[in-house]
Design a protein around this motif. Structure first.
Motif, PDB file in Angstrom:
ATOM      1  N   PRO A 273       0.812  -1.225   0.000  1.00  0.00           N
ATOM      2  CA  PRO A 273       0.000   0.000   0.000  1.00  0.00           C
ATOM      3  C   PRO A 273       0.846   1.276   0.000  1.00  0.00           C
ATOM      4  O   PRO A 273       0.455   2.287  -0.587  1.00  0.00           O
ATOM      5  CB  PRO A 273      -0.825  -0.130   1.293  1.00  0.00           C
ATOM      6  N   ALA A 274       2.004   1.234   0.658  1.00  0.00           N
ATOM      7  CA  ALA A 274       2.885   2.405   0.664  1.00  0.00           C
ATOM      8  C   ALA A 274       3.431   2.671  -0.739  1.00  0.00           C
ATOM      9  O   ALA A 274       3.537   3.827  -1.165  1.00  0.00           O
ATOM     10  CB  ALA A 274       4.029   2.201   1.651  1.00  0.00           C
ATOM     11  N   VAL A 275       3.802   1.614  -1.451  1.00  0.00           N
ATOM     12  CA  VAL A 275       4.265   1.776  -2.834  1.00  0.00           C
ATOM     13  C   VAL A 275       3.164   2.405  -3.688  1.00  0.00           C
ATOM     14  O   VAL A 275       3.403   3.358  -4.452  1.00  0.00           O
ATOM     15  CB  VAL A 275       4.696   0.422  -3.426  1.00  0.00           C
ATOM     16  N   ASP A 276       1.952   1.895  -3.555  1.00  0.00           N
ATOM     17  CA  ASP A 276       0.822   2.434  -4.323  1.00  0.00           C
ATOM     18  C   ASP A 276       0.570   3.903  -3.969  1.00  0.00           C
ATOM     19  O   ASP A 276       0.315   4.732  -4.850  1.00  0.00           O
ATOM     20  CB  ASP A 276      -0.428   1.592  -4.047  1.00  0.00           C
ATOM     21  N   ARG A 277       0.664   4.222  -2.690  1.00  0.00           N
ATOM     22  CA  ARG A 277       0.427   5.598  -2.236  1.00  0.00           C
ATOM     23  C   ARG A 277       1.473   6.558  -2.823  1.00  0.00           C
ATOM     24  O   ARG A 277       1.139   7.668  -3.262  1.00  0.00           O
ATOM     25  CB  ARG A 277       0.455   5.623  -0.718  1.00  0.00           C
ATOM     26  N   VAL A 278       2.722   6.133  -2.836  1.00  0.00           N
ATOM     27  CA  VAL A 278       3.791   6.979  -3.358  1.00  0.00           C
ATOM     28  C   VAL A 278       3.636   7.186  -4.872  1.00  0.00           C
ATOM     29  O   VAL A 278       3.811   8.304  -5.384  1.00  0.00           O
ATOM     30  CB  VAL A 278       5.167   6.360  -3.013  1.00  0.00           C
ATOM     31  N   LEU A 279       3.314   6.137  -5.590  1.00  0.00           N
ATOM     32  CA  LEU A 279       3.100   6.264  -7.032  1.00  0.00           C
ATOM     33  C   LEU A 279       1.915   7.176  -7.331  1.00  0.00           C
ATOM     34  O   LEU A 279       1.971   8.012  -8.245  1.00  0.00           O
ATOM     35  CB  LEU A 279       2.872   4.886  -7.650  1.00  0.00           C
ATOM     36  N   THR A 280       0.843   7.039  -6.562  1.00  0.00           N
ATOM     37  CA  THR A 280      -0.336   7.887  -6.756  1.00  0.00           C
ATOM     38  C   THR A 280      -0.002   9.349  -6.495  1.00  0.00           C
ATOM     39  O   THR A 280      -0.409  10.247  -7.247  1.00  0.00           O
ATOM     40  CB  THR A 280      -1.471   7.427  -5.835  1.00  0.00           C
ATOM     41  N   GLU A 281       0.751   9.601  -5.420  1.00  0.00           N
ATOM     42  CA  GLU A 281       1.153  10.972  -5.103  1.00  0.00           C
ATOM     43  C   GLU A 281       1.977  11.588  -6.230  1.00  0.00           C
ATOM     44  O   GLU A 281       1.842  12.784  -6.538  1.00  0.00           O
ATOM     45  CB  GLU A 281       1.960  10.991  -3.804  1.00  0.00           C
ATOM     46  N   ALA A 282       2.820  10.772  -6.842  1.00  0.00           N
ATOM     47  CA  ALA A 282       3.670  11.266  -7.928  1.00  0.00           C
ATOM     48  C   ALA A 282       2.938  11.316  -9.263  1.00  0.00           C
ATOM     49  O   ALA A 282       3.456  11.886 -10.235  1.00  0.00           O
ATOM     50  CB  ALA A 282       4.913  10.394  -8.049  1.00  0.00           C
ATOM     51  N   GLY A 283       1.745  10.709  -9.343  1.00  0.00           N
ATOM     52  CA  GLY A 283       1.008  10.663 -10.593  1.00  0.00           C
ATOM     53  C   GLY A 283       1.648   9.769 -11.632  1.00  0.00           C
ATOM     54  O   GLY A 283       1.587  10.040 -12.834  1.00  0.00           O
ATOM     55  N   LEU A 284       2.255   8.670 -11.151  1.00  0.00           N
ATOM     56  CA  LEU A 284       2.983   7.774 -12.041  1.00  0.00           C
ATOM     57  C   LEU A 284       2.505   6.341 -11.868  1.00  0.00           C
ATOM     58  O   LEU A 284       1.917   5.981 -10.846  1.00  0.00           O
ATOM     59  CB  LEU A 284       4.490   7.845 -11.748  1.00  0.00           C
ATOM     60  N   ARG A 285       2.792   5.521 -12.885  1.00  0.00           N
ATOM     61  CA  ARG A 285       2.514   4.090 -12.812  1.00  0.00           C
ATOM     62  C   ARG A 285       3.804   3.348 -12.495  1.00  0.00           C
ATOM     63  O   ARG A 285       4.909   3.842 -12.727  1.00  0.00           O
ATOM     64  CB  ARG A 285       1.941   3.600 -14.142  1.00  0.00           C
ATOM     65  N   LEU A 286       3.651   2.142 -11.975  1.00  0.00           N
ATOM     66  CA  LEU A 286       4.814   1.343 -11.617  1.00  0.00           C
ATOM     67  C   LEU A 286       5.719   1.100 -12.815  1.00  0.00           C
ATOM     68  O   LEU A 286       6.948   1.058 -12.675  1.00  0.00           O
ATOM     69  CB  LEU A 286       4.367   0.011 -11.006  1.00  0.00           C
ATOM     70  N   ASP A 287       5.147   0.955 -14.011  1.00  0.00           N
ATOM     71  CA  ASP A 287       5.980   0.651 -15.182  1.00  0.00           C
ATOM     72  C   ASP A 287       6.833   1.832 -15.646  1.00  0.00           C
ATOM     73  O   ASP A 287       7.619   1.702 -16.582  1.00  0.00           O
ATOM     74  CB  ASP A 287       5.132   0.103 -16.332  1.00  0.00           C
ATOM     75  N   ALA A 288       6.696   2.994 -14.986  1.00  0.00           N
ATOM     76  CA  ALA A 288       7.573   4.123 -15.291  1.00  0.00           C
ATOM     77  C   ALA A 288       8.923   4.010 -14.580  1.00  0.00           C
ATOM     78  O   ALA A 288       9.883   4.704 -14.929  1.00  0.00           O
ATOM     79  CB  ALA A 288       6.897   5.439 -14.898  1.00  0.00           C
ATOM     80  N   VAL A 289       9.004   3.129 -13.590  1.00  0.00           N
ATOM     81  CA  VAL A 289      10.221   2.975 -12.796  1.00  0.00           C
ATOM     82  C   VAL A 289      11.340   2.359 -13.636  1.00  0.00           C
ATOM     83  O   VAL A 289      11.116   1.392 -14.376  1.00  0.00           O
ATOM     84  CB  VAL A 289       9.930   2.093 -11.562  1.00  0.00           C
ATOM     85  N   THR A 290      12.549   2.912 -13.513  1.00  0.00           N
ATOM     86  CA  THR A 290      13.692   2.406 -14.281  1.00  0.00           C
ATOM     87  C   THR A 290      14.698   1.643 -13.416  1.00  0.00           C
ATOM     88  O   THR A 290      15.651   1.067 -13.944  1.00  0.00           O
ATOM     89  CB  THR A 290      14.429   3.553 -14.988  1.00  0.00           C
ATOM     90  N   GLY A 291      14.499   1.649 -12.111  1.00  0.00           N
ATOM     91  CA  GLY A 291      15.398   0.911 -11.222  1.00  0.00           C
ATOM     92  C   GLY A 291      14.811   0.825  -9.830  1.00  0.00           C
ATOM     93  O   GLY A 291      14.028   1.689  -9.412  1.00  0.00           O
ATOM     94  N   ILE A 292      15.176  -0.229  -9.112  1.00  0.00           N
ATOM     95  CA  ILE A 292      14.725  -0.453  -7.739  1.00  0.00           C
ATOM     96  C   ILE A 292      15.922  -0.327  -6.806  1.00  0.00           C
ATOM     97  O   ILE A 292      17.007  -0.833  -7.110  1.00  0.00           O
ATOM     98  CB  ILE A 292      14.101  -1.854  -7.559  1.00  0.00           C
ATOM     99  N   VAL A 293      15.725   0.348  -5.696  1.00  0.00           N
ATOM    100  CA  VAL A 293      16.741   0.458  -4.648  1.00  0.00           C
ATOM    101  C   VAL A 293      16.151  -0.147  -3.382  1.00  0.00           C
ATOM    102  O   VAL A 293      15.038   0.203  -2.985  1.00  0.00           O
ATOM    103  CB  VAL A 293      17.136   1.921  -4.384  1.00  0.00           C
TER     104      VAL A 293
END
Length: 218
Positions: free
Chosen positions: A41-61
């Motif tokens: 849910p935190a991941v979803d909340r952060v993506l929603t706040e940024a107005g982005l979808r998960l598939d926009a991510v280019t790397g995971i830390v």
């Protein structure tokens, strides 16, 4: 660059998005028993706040610890799953390094110490916010008192044991924003980050009982 950073090595469940220059969204909740419940849910909340979808991510830390087995593996498995699903690299960052990066200490040396339970701390010393001097270790605070005497300290472990760390300060827990910022700096310089593999430093609390009775079918 769009990095999704997360860490579950401490009681904080923390997630952030970093565009290579700044953190654009972040979330942190402190609950040592609900890492698995709170992380997605935190991941979803952060993506929603940024107005982005998960598939926009280019790397995971992902924070690789050190940390307790149960909490730490939640973040690592989630990071690996995202990396595989998106086809993007997964970068590890020592959780203690993230705390050091966020520390408001202009010049070292200083100590970062997190709570390892069992009356122990995970700890390391730093020359500055980006340079670790010692490998992460786990010890009882009294056993390292001479080695850290007089040094400023940050982290929940330092705050828990003021007799060993009398000059302890916040931050108490790591933030994914700090992990992402540190990772973005290192990647921009062409540096290699650690593999996303856990730094447990000791065996898990849960153990197979010794001398248990084996029941076989007749």
């Amino acid at each position: 660059m769009l990095l999704l950073a997360l860490d579950t090595a401490t009681p904080a469940v923390t997630v952030a998005l970093h565009d290579g220059t700044d953190v654009i969204a972040s979330s942190s909740q402190v609950d040592a028993r609900r890492h698995g419940e709170l992380l997605l849910p935190a991941v979803d909340r952060v993506l929603t706040e940024a107005g982005l979808r998960l598939d926009a991510v280019t790397g995971i830390v992902v924070g690789i610890g050190p940390g307790p087995y149960t909490g730490l593996r939640v973040g690592l498995m989630t990071a690996d799953t995202f990396g595989l699903a998106l086809g993007v690299p997964v970068h590890g960052v020592c959780t203690l390094d993230g705390l050091a990066y966020a520390a408001d200490i202009e010049k070292g040396p200083f100590v970062v110490a997190t709570d390892a339970r069992r009356k122990e701390v995970y700890w390391a010393t730093y020359a500055d916010s980006r340079t670790r001097l010692t490998d992460p270790a786990v010890d009882r605070p009294a056993d390292i008192a001479d080695r850290v005497a007089g040094l400023p300290a940050v982290g929940a472990g330092a705050l828990l044991y003021p007799e060993t760390f009398p000059n302890a300060h916040e931050p108490e827990h790591v933030s994914a924003a700090a992990l992402a910022g540190l990772a973005a700096e290192r990647l921009a310089k062409g540096e290699e980050l650690p593999e996303p593999r856990p730094l447990y430093l000791r065996r898990p609390d849960a153990q197979v009982p010794k001398n248990y009775k084996v029941v076989t079918p007749k």
